[in-house]
Write an enzyme that holds these catalytic residues in place. Sequence first.
Site, PDB file in Angstrom:
ATOM      1  N   LYS A 156      -3.470   2.468  11.369  1.00 13.42           N
ATOM      2  CA  LYS A 156      -4.467   1.945  10.330  1.00 13.42           C
ATOM      3  C   LYS A 156      -3.802   1.061   9.453  1.00 13.42           C
ATOM      4  O   LYS A 156      -4.527   0.189   8.893  1.00 13.42           O
ATOM      5  CB  LYS A 156      -5.072   3.127   9.806  1.00 13.42           C
ATOM      6  CG  LYS A 156      -6.041   3.685  10.837  1.00 13.42           C
ATOM      7  CD  LYS A 156      -6.375   5.149  10.476  1.00 13.42           C
ATOM      8  CE  LYS A 156      -5.322   6.335  10.570  1.00 13.42           C
ATOM      9  NZ  LYS A 156      -5.721   7.724  10.780  1.00 13.42           N
ATOM     10  N   LYS A 157      -2.589   1.265   8.924  1.00 11.96           N
ATOM     11  CA  LYS A 157      -1.847   0.730   7.876  1.00 11.96           C
ATOM     12  C   LYS A 157      -1.495  -0.742   8.261  1.00 11.96           C
ATOM     13  O   LYS A 157      -1.527  -1.720   7.767  1.00 11.96           O
ATOM     14  CB  LYS A 157      -0.887   1.428   7.306  1.00 11.96           C
ATOM     15  CG  LYS A 157      -1.003   2.826   6.415  1.00 11.96           C
ATOM     16  CD  LYS A 157      -1.844   2.462   5.378  1.00 11.96           C
ATOM     17  CE  LYS A 157      -2.835   3.425   4.881  1.00 11.96           C
ATOM     18  NZ  LYS A 157      -3.557   3.139   3.518  1.00 11.96           N
ATOM     19  N   SER A 212      -0.786   7.063  14.602  1.00  9.83           N
ATOM     20  CA  SER A 212      -1.974   7.228  14.105  1.00  9.83           C
ATOM     21  C   SER A 212      -2.065   6.684  12.653  1.00  9.83           C
ATOM     22  O   SER A 212      -2.962   5.710  12.237  1.00  9.83           O
ATOM     23  CB  SER A 212      -2.432   8.775  14.268  1.00  9.83           C
ATOM     24  OG  SER A 212      -3.558   8.800  13.501  1.00  9.83           O
ATOM     25  N   ASP A 235       0.990  -1.135  -0.010  1.00 13.96           N
ATOM     26  CA  ASP A 235       0.089  -0.052  -0.042  1.00 13.96           C
ATOM     27  C   ASP A 235       0.822   1.307   0.061  1.00 13.96           C
ATOM     28  O   ASP A 235       2.022   1.210   0.427  1.00 13.96           O
ATOM     29  CB  ASP A 235      -0.937   0.039   1.228  1.00 13.96           C
ATOM     30  CG  ASP A 235      -2.046   0.972   1.005  1.00 13.96           C
ATOM     31  OD1 ASP A 235      -2.341   1.669  -0.296  1.00 13.96           O
ATOM     32  OD2 ASP A 235      -2.950   1.183   1.912  1.00 13.96           O
ATOM     33  N   LYS A 236       0.253   2.378  -0.183  1.00 15.26           N
ATOM     34  CA  LYS A 236       0.890   3.695  -0.200  1.00 15.26           C
ATOM     35  C   LYS A 236      -0.009   4.523   0.550  1.00 15.26           C
ATOM     36  O   LYS A 236      -1.055   4.561   0.472  1.00 15.26           O
ATOM     37  CB  LYS A 236       1.059   4.184  -1.774  1.00 15.26           C
ATOM     38  CG  LYS A 236       1.630   5.531  -2.016  1.00 15.26           C
ATOM     39  CD  LYS A 236       0.901   6.582  -2.450  1.00 15.26           C
ATOM     40  CE  LYS A 236      -0.520   6.760  -2.518  1.00 15.26           C
ATOM     41  NZ  LYS A 236      -1.164   8.060  -2.634  1.00 15.26           N
ATOM     42  N   HIS A 237       0.727   5.536   1.413  1.00 12.39           N
ATOM     43  CA  HIS A 237      -0.377   6.502   1.926  1.00 12.39           C
ATOM     44  C   HIS A 237       0.328   7.676   1.807  1.00 12.39           C
ATOM     45  O   HIS A 237       1.743   7.857   2.047  1.00 12.39           O
ATOM     46  CB  HIS A 237      -0.324   5.947   3.451  1.00 12.39           C
ATOM     47  CG  HIS A 237      -1.287   6.972   4.381  1.00 12.39           C
ATOM     48  ND1 HIS A 237      -2.483   6.880   4.213  1.00 12.39           N
ATOM     49  CD2 HIS A 237      -1.004   7.942   5.066  1.00 12.39           C
ATOM     50  CE1 HIS A 237      -3.269   7.686   5.079  1.00 12.39           C
ATOM     51  NE2 HIS A 237      -2.173   8.385   5.510  1.00 12.39           N
ATOM     52  N   SER A 238      -0.334   8.662   1.412  1.00 14.17           N
ATOM     53  CA  SER A 238      -0.065  10.089   1.262  1.00 14.17           C
ATOM     54  C   SER A 238      -0.374  10.988   2.546  1.00 14.17           C
ATOM     55  O   SER A 238      -1.464  10.868   3.097  1.00 14.17           O
ATOM     56  CB  SER A 238      -0.664  10.835   0.084  1.00 14.17           C
ATOM     57  OG  SER A 238      -0.475  12.101   0.086  1.00 14.17           O
ATOM     58  N   ARG A 272      -7.356  14.836  19.895  1.00 17.79           N
ATOM     59  CA  ARG A 272      -6.118  15.778  19.551  1.00 17.79           C
ATOM     60  C   ARG A 272      -6.663  17.033  18.852  1.00 17.79           C
ATOM     61  O   ARG A 272      -6.091  17.958  18.998  1.00 17.79           O
ATOM     62  CB  ARG A 272      -5.286  14.634  18.735  1.00 17.79           C
ATOM     63  CG  ARG A 272      -4.260  14.038  19.452  1.00 17.79           C
ATOM     64  CD  ARG A 272      -3.706  12.885  18.754  1.00 17.79           C
ATOM     65  NE  ARG A 272      -2.863  13.541  17.640  1.00 17.79           N
ATOM     66  CZ  ARG A 272      -2.821  12.970  16.313  1.00 17.79           C
ATOM     67  NH1 ARG A 272      -3.195  11.896  16.105  1.00 17.79           N
ATOM     68  NH2 ARG A 272      -2.003  13.584  15.615  1.00 17.79           N
ATOM     69  N   THR A 295      -9.053  10.292  -1.143  1.00 17.52           N
ATOM     70  CA  THR A 295      -9.362   9.135  -2.256  1.00 17.52           C
ATOM     71  C   THR A 295     -10.815   8.728  -2.099  1.00 17.52           C
ATOM     72  O   THR A 295     -11.395   8.438  -3.159  1.00 17.52           O
ATOM     73  CB  THR A 295      -8.388   8.059  -1.938  1.00 17.52           C
ATOM     74  OG1 THR A 295      -7.061   8.678  -2.137  1.00 17.52           O
ATOM     75  CG2 THR A 295      -8.745   7.316  -2.868  1.00 17.52           C
TER      76      THR A 295
HETATM   77  N1  URA Z   1      -3.530  11.597   9.522  1.00 24.38           N
HETATM   78  C1  URA Z   1      -3.861  10.647  10.253  1.00 24.38           C
HETATM   79  O1  URA Z   1      -4.331   9.668  10.189  1.00 24.38           O
HETATM   80  N2  URA Z   1      -3.511  10.904  11.431  1.00 24.38           N
HETATM   81  C2  URA Z   1      -2.803  11.982  12.143  1.00 24.38           C
HETATM   82  O2  URA Z   1      -2.483  12.068  13.395  1.00 24.38           O
HETATM   83  C3  URA Z   1      -2.593  13.039  11.147  1.00 24.38           C
HETATM   84  C4  URA Z   1      -2.971  12.602  10.092  1.00 24.38           C
END
Ligand code: URA
Length: 441
Positions: A190-191, A186, A83-86, A171, A123
């Site tokens: 999830k990843k 954070s 996977d890629k995350h931006s 937060r 996305t």
């Molecule tokens: N995106 C996230 O998923 N978590 C953060 O803390 C900041 C940006």
Amino acid sequence: MFLPQEVIRKKRDGQRLSADDIRRFVAGITDNSVAESQIAALAMAVYFRGMELEENVDLALAMRDSGRRMRWDDLQLPGPMLDKHSTGGVGDVVSLMLGPMVAACGGFVPMISGRGLGHTGGTLDKLSAIPGYDPFPAPERFRQVVKDIGVAIIGQTADLAPADRRFYATRDITATVESIALITASILSKKLAAGLDVLVMDVKAGSGAFMPTLADSEELARRIVEVGCGAGVATSALITDMSQPLASTAGNSIETREAVRYLMGDERNPRLHEVTMALCAEMLLASGLASDEADARARLTVALDSGRAAEIFGRMVSELGGPVDFLEHYDRYLAPAPIVRPVYAGGSGFVGGMDTRGLGMAVCALGGGRRQSGDQLDYRVGLSGFVELGARIEADTPLLFVHAADEAGFAEAERRVRAAVSLTPTAPSLPPLVYQTIRSA
Ligand code: URA
């Protein structure tokens, strides 16, 4: 007995938290036995004191384990999970092309994507512009689509890293989002829950980036790479430019349209193409699907030129509820905005700077992003045909085109666009498109 205040006190005083401290605190976030005030206090203590690498790994793992973890090993897929995350930006439509391109090269991409946040596009919102597309299929359906097609792009469900949901919400209202340790945990929670072998991060830098300076973007990228690798996922990061919009469009339907045209070879914005290729190549390299950069790029070029990546995108759309003929008739399905009109420069000179965040907020103001979490989006609106940084322009050169629902929306967007683009008498120096690739030491 577990006392959250003791964990807070330790961090407040600059001491290192144990894995047990972190696990118990995160368990309390998940089952609501830790109060919101205590979450806020710990977040502020971490904001000021930071976390050592090991603590950060423990936090990411504890948050990963707060909910369901996806497994793929039982499917015995013939390729790696990638996977890629931006970190997000304006006109960052990369995921829609990257997923199918990597799948066409033998990878499996279970992509959990997000909605737009602040000025950045999401996305999930772009795919939701496709009539019928279901971003929340049942878990078994998601697994099946990934298995059969190689990619499925869906939204985050409530059972994935639920501690992050509550932690992030606190937060957000206590000025503690901007902690490198907390952002890292954070994002990765999830990843990591998605069961990946390889993660490539696209950390943006520049006026439309989440992090305020290049140094901050670099620090975040390094931390994510270290923590991701420490948590058992081969993680690398590219720092890429967001000092102007990445694609030629920003807005949900029009970005989806651009992605389809990119995949079909009708039109490829060179900046978008280079960043997409660089991220895809890193994924193929990190997973061993390519032997070197040249091999990776050659495979990706075949995936595009053969039409295979486009075909995979089309299948993903139809398998997830969208039209079976979306690729052939995307213009029939993606309704245009009633008003599409240029905004002129009104002066001459070079495009010396762009407040990319301001351009993202113009899309939001048009109705393409949310002001409040429950807002309904207008998928038709947005901006297209951006002038590029460094371009020489005259008073009658369009800076871009506004896609608006009505005259009031156009006027507001026009005002924001004019404020966001600055002209200079001399050509500016241009930032690199890819600043740096960070891999584990
Ligand atoms: N995106 C996230 O998923 N978590 C953060 O803390 C900041 C940006």
